[in-house]
Design a protein around this motif. Structure first.
Motif, PDB file in Angstrom:
ATOM      1  N   ILE A  14      27.951  24.980  42.927  1.00 52.51           N
ATOM      2  CA  ILE A  14      26.824  25.076  43.867  1.00 52.51           C
ATOM      3  C   ILE A  14      25.815  24.000  43.503  1.00 52.51           C
ATOM      4  CG2 ILE A  14      24.951  26.515  44.757  1.00 52.51           C
ATOM      5  CD1 ILE A  14      26.733  28.945  44.002  1.00 52.51           C
ATOM      6  N   ASP A  56      27.974  24.476  48.736  1.00 52.74           N
ATOM      7  CA  ASP A  56      28.793  25.460  48.019  1.00 52.74           C
ATOM      8  C   ASP A  56      30.252  25.004  48.109  1.00 52.74           C
ATOM      9  OD1 ASP A  56      29.850  27.743  46.875  1.00 52.74           O
ATOM     10  OD2 ASP A  56      29.421  29.030  48.602  1.00 52.74           O
ATOM     11  N   CYS A  61      25.868  32.361  41.855  1.00 49.50           N
ATOM     12  CA  CYS A  61      27.223  31.841  41.751  1.00 49.50           C
ATOM     13  C   CYS A  61      28.116  32.963  41.213  1.00 49.50           C
ATOM     14  CB  CYS A  61      27.276  30.641  40.824  1.00 49.50           C
ATOM     15  SG  CYS A  61      28.962  30.033  40.567  1.00 49.50           S
TER      16      CYS A  61
END
Length: 163
Positions: A29, A75, A99
């Motif tokens: 991310i 992402d 995450c």
């Protein structure tokens, strides 16, 4: 490239005049803030509420409340997951994203801040100085005072603590 355990002072503020980018621990991310005024004044929010402390894994959470259009989240591996937190002062849920591989908190979204996102600043190499603290009534007695911050007894924007 500098080590992820590096000293924030290894990154001069001038490095972030246009953008500031950070990642979760595993790197799947990537969050980029597009704000040329990010380091021109105090901007951060230190939150002492129990939920933010839990999410940060520390005695205080370092957050940045910022306009959603200034934030880009990539992402790449589809690891961003969201927890719907209903244990809030307002009773309205706070959506806490993290995450799912490394557990790193990324952002929160709250109904009392429409069109804004609350970024978790620990993912960035350098962060702006805090302008405010929320839930100051929930600070630990041993915490040092963060000079120069506006202190809210509870929620950000509510009743201020008289000093």
């Amino acid at each position: 490239m500098k080590s992820p355990q590096g000293d924030p002072k290894d990154h001069p503020i001038t490095e972030f005049e246009q953008v500031l980018t950070g990642t979760c621990l595993c790197g799947s991310i990537r969050v980029t803030i597009h704000d040329t005024e990010l380091f021109t004044q105090r901007r951060g929010n230190l939150c002492h509420c129990a939920n933010c402390r839990k999410v940060s894994g520390s005695f205080v959470a370092a957050n940045l409340v910022i306009e959603e259009e200034k934030v880009e989240i990539q992402d790449s591996a589809g690891t961003l997951k969201t927890y719907e937190d209903h244990d809030t002062l307002s009773g309205n849920p706070v959506y806490r994203s993290f995450c799912s591989v490394d557990g790193n908190p990324i952002k929160s979204v709250a109904s009392q801040s429409p069109d804004k996102v609350i970024l978790k600043m620990g993912i960035f190499p350098r962060i702006p100085a805090p302008e405010m603290e929320s839930f100051v009534m929930h600070r630990h007695p041993w915490e040092a005072d963060f000079e120069g911050t506006v202190k809210y007894k509870l929620a950000r924007g509510g009743e201020k603590l008289e000093e």
